[in-house]
Design an enzyme around this catalytic site. Structure first.
Site: not given
Length: 245
Positions: A189, A171, A96-98, A160, A91-93
């Protein structure tokens, strides 16, 4: 286990004595068990290829990941000081955390066929989440520091995306009841001023309701913003069944 929801319609058109059938399906999958980010990537890309080959109009994937940090494809990073692994994403961006307590939603949709620009699409995703939260009585704000949704100055929804031949993938992620200290270890981000929050700080949300209610809002936004000539062939009547993973 996985749950599948099918949105579909079939119509026949007649022109110059030639009958042809139009089938436009957007399939919704709900993955029950948390997924490993690296392992799920192959399935993610498989769905993308199916949409690019016109097998279906799109997919809407609902899932959670095991704890992981991800960075956009152009970001340089080092995981030396992290106890949670960091993976490169397509993805772009930025970073981040998942993880547990976060709802990830991947709309894999042919937005080119629907006549929707990337800018419009980002607006549709944000507007869908904002309207869903409003339906719960929660006031939110969009795009305070870049794409996303904020509640009380805390970011609860992250965006993202990537586009391949007119098809969107990756998404959004919505923090429901995350361990927020995992965001404290990064600049979400790439912005040190962003503080993460949870929706469940204001209201308890059940996962099944998110899928049903947010999906309906998202499809309505897609219909309202689409220039696709056959957009009326995209049905909002769902058929569901359960399948083993």
């Amino acid at each position: 286990k996985e749950f599948f929801y099918r949105y579909f319609v079939t119509r026949h058109y007649y022109c110059y004595n030639i009958s042809y059938k139009v089938i436009n399906k957007i399939l919704i999958k709900n993955y029950i068990e948390p997924k490993d980010y690296a392992h799920f990537d192959a399935e993610h890309m498989s769905h993308l290829e199916q949409v690019k080959q016109d097998s279906v109009l799109g997919y809407l994937l609902f899932l959670q990941y095991h704890d992981v940090y991800t960075v956009g494809r152009f970001v340089q990073f080092s995981d030396e000081n992290f106890d949670i692994k960091i993976l490169k994403s397509t993805r772009g961006g930025n970073i981040t955390f998942h993880g547990k307590g976060q709802q990830v939603i991947y709309p894999i949709i042919n937005i080119k066929k629907l006549g929707i620009s990337l800018r419009q699409y980002i607006f549709i995703l944000q507007e869908s989440v904002s309207k869903y939260l409003a339906s719960l009585g929660i006031e939110s704000e969009k795009s305070i520091n870049g794409p996303g949704i904020w509640i009380n100055k805390r970011k609860v929804c992250f965006v993202g995306l990537a586009i391949s031949k007119g098809v969107s993938y990756h998404g959004i992620s919505i923090n429901i009841n995350c361990l927020l200290n995992n965001f404290d270890k990064i600049d979400p981000c790439g912005d040190p001023d962003i503080k993460a929050g949870n929706v469940n700080e204001l209201i308890h949300i059940e996962k099944e309701k998110i899928i049903k209610e947010l999906s309906a809002i998202l499809f309505k936004e897609l219909e309202d913003n689409s220039y696709y000539l056959k957009k009326n062939d995209i049905s909002l009547k769902a058929e569901s069944f359960e399948s083993e993973p």
